[in-house]
Write an enzyme that holds these catalytic residues in place. Sequence first.
Site, PDB file in Angstrom:
ATOM      1  N   SER A 164      24.687 -22.812  17.292  1.00  0.00           N
ATOM      2  CA  SER A 164      23.412 -21.893  17.669  1.00  0.00           C
ATOM      3  C   SER A 164      23.914 -19.967  16.613  1.00  0.00           C
ATOM      4  CB  SER A 164      23.565 -21.340  19.095  1.00  0.00           C
ATOM      5  OG  SER A 164      24.890 -21.153  19.481  1.00  0.00           O
ATOM      6  N   GLY A 165      24.835 -20.103  16.325  1.00  0.00           N
ATOM      7  CA  GLY A 165      24.248 -18.278  15.530  1.00  0.00           C
ATOM      8  C   GLY A 165      24.485 -18.544  14.351  1.00  0.00           C
ATOM      9  N   TYR A 166      23.941 -17.647  14.054  1.00  0.00           N
ATOM     10  CA  TYR A 166      23.682 -17.670  12.122  1.00  0.00           C
ATOM     11  C   TYR A 166      24.504 -17.899  11.622  1.00  0.00           C
ATOM     12  CZ  TYR A 166      20.978 -13.802  14.295  1.00  0.00           C
ATOM     13  OH  TYR A 166      19.805 -12.492  14.344  1.00  0.00           O
TER      14      TYR A 166
ATOM     15  N   CYS B 236      33.127 -12.403   4.642  1.00  0.00           N
ATOM     16  CA  CYS B 236      32.093 -11.949   4.329  1.00  0.00           C
ATOM     17  C   CYS B 236      31.566 -10.806   3.183  1.00  0.00           C
ATOM     18  CB  CYS B 236      30.468 -11.852   4.854  1.00  0.00           C
ATOM     19  SG  CYS B 236      30.224 -10.894   6.156  1.00  0.00           S
TER      20      CYS B 236
END
Lengths: 345, 345, 345, 345
Positions: A11-13, A148
């Site tokens: 459910s996270g990005y 990232c």
Amino acid sequence: MRAGISIIGGSGYGGGELLRLVLSHPCVEVKQVTSRSHLGEYVYQVHPNLRKRTQLKFSDSTALEPVDILFLAQPHGQAQHHIEEYVKLAPRIIDLSADFRLRNSMLYKQWYGKEHAAPAWLGKFVYGLPELHRAEMPMANYISGVGCNATAGNLALLPLMQADLLDASFPVFIEIKVGSSESGAEGNAGSNHAERANVIRTFSAFGHRHTAEVIQEMKISDVSLTMTAVDLVRGVMATAHARVSPGVTTKDLWKAYRAVSNENPFLRVVREQRGIYRVPEPKILAGTNYADLGFELDESNRHVVSMCAIDNLMKGASGSAVQCLNLMMSWDEMLGLEFAGLHPI
Amino acid sequence: MRAGISIIGGSGYGGGELLRLVLSHPCVEVKQVTSRSHLGEYVYQVHPNLRKRTQLKFSDSTALEPVDILFLAQPHGQAQHHIEEYVKLAPRIIDLSADFRLRNSMLYKQWYGKEHAAPAWLGKFVYGLPELHRAEMPMANYISGVGCNATAGNLALLPLMQADLLDASFPVFIEIKVGSSESGAEGNAGSNHAERANVIRTFSAFGHRHTAEVIQEMKISDVSLTMTAVDLVRGVMATAHARVSPGVTTKDLWKAYRAVSNENPFLRVVREQRGIYRVPEPKILAGTNYADLGFELDESNRHVVSMCAIDNLMKGASGSAVQCLNLMMSWDEMLGLEFAGLHPI
Amino acid sequence: MRAGISIIGGSGYGGGELLRLVLSHPCVEVKQVTSRSHLGEYVYQVHPNLRKRTQLKFSDSTALEPVDILFLAQPHGQAQHHIEEYVKLAPRIIDLSADFRLRNSMLYKQWYGKEHAAPAWLGKFVYGLPELHRAEMPMANYISGVGCNATAGNLALLPLMQADLLDASFPVFIEIKVGSSESGAEGNAGSNHAERANVIRTFSAFGHRHTAEVIQEMKISDVSLTMTAVDLVRGVMATAHARVSPGVTTKDLWKAYRAVSNENPFLRVVREQRGIYRVPEPKILAGTNYADLGFELDESNRHVVSMCAIDNLMKGASGSAVQCLNLMMSWDEMLGLEFAGLHPI
Amino acid sequence: MRAGISIIGGSGYGGGELLRLVLSHPCVEVKQVTSRSHLGEYVYQVHPNLRKRTQLKFSDSTALEPVDILFLAQPHGQAQHHIEEYVKLAPRIIDLSADFRLRNSMLYKQWYGKEHAAPAWLGKFVYGLPELHRAEMPMANYISGVGCNATAGNLALLPLMQADLLDASFPVFIEIKVGSSESGAEGNAGSNHAERANVIRTFSAFGHRHTAEVIQEMKISDVSLTMTAVDLVRGVMATAHARVSPGVTTKDLWKAYRAVSNENPFLRVVREQRGIYRVPEPKILAGTNYADLGFELDESNRHVVSMCAIDNLMKGASGSAVQCLNLMMSWDEMLGLEFAGLHPI
């Protein structure tokens, strides 16, 4: 027959982006996706882009069934406590979190401020950036995710390191600008739109945890990452400042950057003399797995500026993870990652 | 001698804007500002624009001392429970919340879904929009706040109602677009920047509570407010659709709009034939107390589009409150509200 | 064998989006792409998302060779002057411009302010919205484009019209909010970022040319489109206000909206009771061909609010054009249009 | 009696901001404002924030009458050709353009690529940053403008230079992020909203002309400015990377930064341990003349990060110009510059 995959923490990005990718991947079938906070909800209620694309619901992580490949997309600090359980569920695991990115438990403690809970497992994971570890992946069972910001920094430095062009006696400063999706779906006080919109907020001058991944992968020690939040949802832009060795010319740099572009399907060199898009820009990379690289050299003082733009949720997380999956399974490296990106956006 | 004022609830956006205004108001002196969540902190730690402007700290609302004027800037639903205490602290009160905007406890119950806790006080407050109740204010001791969306709607309709130009047999549709500061400093899941950026989100097709203020003040019943969130921090834009009475011309409308502009220092008519800014736009009003009005009439079918742009935190909240203060105290109506706004922004 | 296509006018936003789609379409091969202003440049220098995706250069429109399908993506007003030449180049033509959208030369003159240059051709084109003209497309040789705002309006009304739920004695007001890509790659004074950022700018209260397409396709006359620019690059959001016939209930609306969703692969109904995305929103549609529909009904006064969100460059232009191509060629309707869209964005 | 001022070039962003300031300045009266492109228009048609604030129209620069103070707000490269005429019109001149910022015609040629047209005048102007040249201003007749990026860089370095804390053997890298108003009201292809929105665009790795002003004012030679455009209208954020001398501690830095804050009314130090606004941010400075400073020191390697946030149109242009006016006229330095800025925004 398609390989079965399940995702813990969907459910996270990062998990949502992974779902988007694997749902349209021709060689896999999504079996289960877990979420604690959205248990029982349709996946498309949380990730509205997936409406009419899947009827999957979020399930309970305690009810996971064995599967070919297990993706871990949980918050940092959880996978290391459950890795022994997870390896019983699947022969292959790809973990998007920070838990198995570092090879050295000392380095982990230095940057994360506590002991690693499963240090013996650190050596079993391959660092999940294909541009650095492609050859190891077909034999790997366990692949880590990537930070990232670390990815933008590492890829900005890659052409310079690979061609051995840097003067190692100078420090490397990497200025990184990031979008708001880095803060995650939970957000925080500072990510409330009225506070986060329009910002140029240098939230970390140095000391960001992703620095450890640059130190490890680039094998340099005197490097700093300076983090600035800007008004954008998706995107990381790294601008690395360093000095090249005496005698290095712009022509040498062209050669080094073209080489990494030729060797890696998702790396591109952007250095145009005309038009609006002369340098790498993350905005046109939203949803793609590309990393766009650029550079400028001041030959008078050997100051090189190397740039790398990525989508933090793609090349900086879920896109690289799917690329790793493809390499691990000896499939075409670009499968499921064909989206070209949008212009304008 | 300056009038002493205190503010209950100074850490929210409305309270912060009020502070900015009164700190540079030539006739008042700020005595105390309360906040439960930021008790003991410097005001400028929450409202960073006030650094080097005040050394005030947030104090406890239970330690308030008597003062000339008390501003209430708490969340809705609190002032009605404490009004008896507050009136002992100050002879004059201006409440920014929704608690005393409606004159009728039935209307309150209909739109707010519960009984008002102090219905006897409803009749003692003047509705805090000077353009509608200027004459009553010098005699008033208690003035309510205004709903920001209601204000945009009411001012869009004001020229038409005042000149009696509308065909009352037609319904009035008011389309309202709003910035994210309306969600308040606390925010919610949907106001996380990654979700709130870039939106065009019609979060309320009808039924918004501010509708009650339009019904009350414009004395019309068949009116709807449709609320759409867009990507902006400050600003409300109301576009009202109605029908004018037979025979009404563009010339009549010009006369009506010019009249309200002439009678009200903060109302302006924007209807240009050239340039970029031909219609009202909230962005150039950020920080100002202006309400910009515009209109178009389709004489073929009597469809009138009336527009009103305001800054929700100024004309839609704290700016109007200070304007009320000025009128209540018989000071110059524009005192402390001189900021012209920025272009570009 | 792949069908050969060429594009006249490939450097604008519509042309660029079309290129992105057809370059990854499995049944077509792009032969030539023309541009006057970027003649000789690589396509990726103008559309940077296509770097490493194509080595095509922009060519001269006077040097076009015969091809299976010709796409016209020129500015409005040009195709009507050259249609006789174009039909010699290809047996099938899809025109994205406004030139052949209207069936009636009188309607064209009324809304475009001048005589149509090739009125005899108006009857030979099918209006390019598959949701309205799917059955005619396999037999069509010439298909027009669609106005992006008209498309949002038409699709917002489609469920209501198809199920015959509207009270025709009431006017229809369609409030449309749009992103900046509608202004085109050339831009104008008002689209300079410092002026266009943060706007809520009602640039057209009524009279927008796309109204003609709603009148023609929905067969209603008393309809207005009110256009407001907001801060977003891609996206159109239409909010239509109308009255349903006496007795129509929310249940009837559910049935009507579900029907159009079931009949059309790119239409979806968004009407959730929980989560952040309860209503249609254009931002999550960037790059997709979906149109998301929603509605609310006030049964007390029969006021229905019908919403439609699209990406103006996709469902509102190039996406619908490729969908038309698929239908014209009797291919799978969704070919080349598989991108699911991004969340967050 | 108020001093009369006129402005040459009032339709650009710098000129507009200057107008906003001087129109509410208690000691001046605006006599004439010129514009070639908007001759005869009302000032408020171009600068919509000034509606109801002035009835001035743009006049012709050839019809200027003598005045006490003349402001030049033209594009770069014009004032140097007309300076002999201008000095006949007014005993005091403040020029916002780049024409008289450098004291050395060689430096001008090096960075601007051509000979200066009036080199003899270079020595007659005082560089218009009060924080560096306050003492000279009461005696000055001619004051130059400042480059906005140079100002952010110079003020970021000021505390370090003034306290002599830097190790001069290391280069200084200044990373600067800027909003779109820097591109001016005319804009360019890249400033079209659909291209400029969402960018992180490093448009100049080094070689930006404002570098010359840092070299001149900070008296350092090995300094680079790296310019990145981000999505914001107003604002410049400079992040300077340097090395402090051996032994310099965080405490020394606190002392140095507090000193410049105490000596300069518009400088503030922002370095909080809690809350959302812990570091300087340009967004809350929109419309103000403040420069907010912050710093971080890595004592392990002497890497200092010094930050400065300003509004490019205010402290970086028109605000500093009005501050210079106040000093030149021996008025209170803060007159007309009282606006505190907005939160949220």
